[in-house]
Design a protein around this motif. Structure first.
Motif, PDB file in Angstrom:
ATOM      1  N   GLU A   1      -6.410  -0.274  24.635  1.00 43.46           N
ATOM      2  CA  GLU A   1      -7.337  -1.219  25.233  1.00 43.46           C
ATOM      3  C   GLU A   1      -8.174  -1.865  24.138  1.00 43.46           C
ATOM      4  OE1 GLU A   1      -9.606   1.002  28.038  1.00 43.46           O
ATOM      5  OE2 GLU A   1      -7.900   1.376  29.374  1.00 43.46           O
ATOM      6  N   LYS A   2      -8.923  -2.885  24.502  1.00 38.89           N
ATOM      7  CA  LYS A   2      -9.701  -3.643  23.520  1.00 38.89           C
ATOM      8  C   LYS A   2     -10.662  -2.753  22.745  1.00 38.89           C
ATOM      9  CE  LYS A   2     -12.574  -7.774  23.061  1.00 38.89           C
ATOM     10  NZ  LYS A   2     -13.191  -8.937  23.754  1.00 38.89           N
ATOM     11  N   ASP A   3     -11.283  -1.791  23.428  1.00 40.09           N
ATOM     12  CA  ASP A   3     -12.267  -0.930  22.762  1.00 40.09           C
ATOM     13  C   ASP A   3     -11.637   0.067  21.802  1.00 40.09           C
ATOM     14  OD1 ASP A   3     -14.361  -2.168  23.975  1.00 40.09           O
ATOM     15  OD2 ASP A   3     -14.671  -0.642  25.520  1.00 40.09           O
ATOM     16  N   ASP A   4     -10.303   0.095  21.715  1.00 46.69           N
ATOM     17  CA  ASP A   4      -9.624   0.993  20.788  1.00 46.69           C
ATOM     18  C   ASP A   4      -9.459   0.368  19.403  1.00 46.69           C
ATOM     19  OD1 ASP A   4      -9.241   2.991  22.731  1.00 46.69           O
ATOM     20  OD2 ASP A   4      -7.427   2.009  23.473  1.00 46.69           O
ATOM     21  N   PHE A   5      -9.977  -0.839  19.202  1.00 47.40           N
ATOM     22  CA  PHE A   5      -9.774  -1.553  17.941  1.00 47.40           C
ATOM     23  C   PHE A   5     -11.110  -1.944  17.311  1.00 47.40           C
ATOM     24  CE2 PHE A   5      -6.073  -2.202  20.523  1.00 47.40           C
ATOM     25  CZ  PHE A   5      -5.004  -2.132  19.648  1.00 47.40           C
ATOM     26  N   VAL A   6     -11.155  -1.813  15.998  1.00 42.99           N
ATOM     27  CA  VAL A   6     -12.233  -2.390  15.196  1.00 42.99           C
ATOM     28  C   VAL A   6     -11.547  -3.181  14.087  1.00 42.99           C
ATOM     29  CG1 VAL A   6     -14.231  -1.979  13.724  1.00 42.99           C
ATOM     30  CG2 VAL A   6     -13.802  -0.467  15.672  1.00 42.99           C
ATOM     31  N   THR A   7     -11.844  -4.474  14.001  1.00 43.93           N
ATOM     32  CA  THR A   7     -11.157  -5.330  13.041  1.00 43.93           C
ATOM     33  C   THR A   7     -12.118  -5.926  12.028  1.00 43.93           C
ATOM     34  OG1 THR A   7     -11.416  -7.430  14.236  1.00 43.93           O
ATOM     35  CG2 THR A   7      -9.618  -5.970  14.948  1.00 43.93           C
ATOM     36  N   SER A   8     -11.543  -6.475  10.977  1.00 49.43           N
ATOM     37  CA  SER A   8     -12.376  -7.159   9.983  1.00 49.43           C
ATOM     38  C   SER A   8     -13.068  -8.370  10.598  1.00 49.43           C
ATOM     39  CB  SER A   8     -11.531  -7.578   8.783  1.00 49.43           C
ATOM     40  OG  SER A   8     -10.524  -8.497   9.156  1.00 49.43           O
ATOM     41  N   VAL A   9     -12.477  -8.931  11.652  1.00 48.89           N
ATOM     42  CA  VAL A   9     -13.125 -10.054  12.333  1.00 48.89           C
ATOM     43  C   VAL A   9     -14.401  -9.577  13.031  1.00 48.89           C
ATOM     44  CG1 VAL A   9     -12.864 -11.896  14.022  1.00 48.89           C
ATOM     45  CG2 VAL A   9     -10.903 -11.207  12.630  1.00 48.89           C
ATOM     46  N   ASP A  10     -14.342  -8.396  13.674  1.00 51.56           N
ATOM     47  CA  ASP A  10     -15.548  -7.830  14.296  1.00 51.56           C
ATOM     48  C   ASP A  10     -16.665  -7.688  13.269  1.00 51.56           C
ATOM     49  OD1 ASP A  10     -14.219  -7.502  16.759  1.00 51.56           O
ATOM     50  OD2 ASP A  10     -13.483  -5.521  16.180  1.00 51.56           O
ATOM     51  N   ALA A  11     -16.318  -7.122  12.116  1.00 53.78           N
ATOM     52  CA  ALA A  11     -17.326  -6.906  11.071  1.00 53.78           C
ATOM     53  C   ALA A  11     -17.820  -8.230  10.501  1.00 53.78           C
ATOM     54  CB  ALA A  11     -16.747  -6.031   9.964  1.00 53.78           C
TER      55      ALA A  11
END
Length: 280
Positions: free
Chosen positions: A82-92
């Motif tokens: 699901e979406k909450d399973d990802f942390v990306t460089s775009v988030d940061a």
């Protein structure tokens, strides 16, 4: 065949220590898959963490696609996410722009997907050379053109802020590697003598976002990746333990080359899983 490090770095963590971890931050390209090929043991490892009461988050420096693309890609490989399973460089990067450069207009040197993610977060963006641009924002660009390179040089000559999502030299593929964001930034440096502020791994921002999201402590957390200079260095910078897997770009010899020391070294996630399960 591992030699110097066997299955964990001598004098650092033991497999028992690794079994106590509750949050596993997993790099993607070269760590859990290569192109469309999921590595052996990944599904078993994810099940092991879940059944042990832990959690996995997927961390990636790759800014070329949105989370929805990763969810679909993992689904094709038999992994539900699901979406909450990802942390990306775009988030940061979005967090950095909102906190450090609020309201600044960004020229997006990247994919249309990257631009759409920024726009959806309220970041003023453009892909055209305009007079009111404040920031050159560089990501991994699978849609690279010479026009973008020329625009970037003009903007850097004007003195705009220069921000990059990640410093990766290459992105692994089934046939070898292609230039990633770090290589393009190096090319721009050779032309303009300007270096970017780098947001993704090896900086600690993505780990900090993951800890905020899950409420886990640093001592409960470990990052797993195939690059010493991004994944493992990120763990060092964030103050968490790390697992270096040799299934992607990195090699055991890189440890002495970069002088970055992971807590554990495994050939791949499958070997790590079997060690955790006491199967070898």
């Amino acid at each position: 065949m591992l030699t110097m490090y066997n299955y964990w770095h001598e004098g650092s963590g033991t497999v028992r220590d690794l079994r106590l971890k509750r949050l596993f931050l997993l790099d993607m390209d070269g760590t859990i898959y290569l192109d469309e090929q999921l590595f052996d043991g990944v599904t078993d490892f994810l099940r092991y963490v879940r059944e042990s009461g832990g959690r996995c988050l997927f961390l990636t420096n790759n800014s070329s696609r949105g989370v929805e693309g990763y969810i679909e890609k993992l689904r094709r490989m038999g992994i539900a996410a699901e979406k909450d399973d990802f942390v990306t460089s775009v988030d940061a990067t979005i967090r950095y722009l909102q906190e450090k450069l609020p309201g600044r207009k960004c020229y997006v040197f990247g994919t249309r997907s990257f631009q759409a993610q920024l726009s959806a977060a309220g970041i003023p963006v453009t892909d055209r050379l305009e007079e009111d641009i404040d920031v050159l924002l560089c990501g991994f660009d699978r849609e690279l053109t010479f026009q973008k390179l020329e625009d970037a040089c003009i903007l850097l000559g004007r003195g705009v802020d220069f921000v990059a999502t990640n410093p990766d030299w290459v992105c692994p593929t089934w046939y070898g590697s292609v230039p990633d964001c770090g290589s393009v930034c190096e090319m721009l440096y050779r032309a303009t003598k300007r270096r970017p502020v780098v947001i993704g791994k090896p900086q600690s921002a993505m780990v900090e976002l993951a800890l905020e999201r899950t409420g886990c402590r640093k001592e409960e957390t470990v990052i797993v990746g195939d690059r010493l200079y991004t994944d493992i260095a990120c763990g060092v910078n964030a103050g968490i333990d790390s697992v270096f897997v040799l299934s992607g770009e990195g090699t055991e010899a890189d440890i002495e080359t970069y002088h970055i020391h992971p807590t554990w070294v495994f050939p791949n996630i499958g070997t790590m899983y079997r060690q955790l399960e006491d199967k070898i």
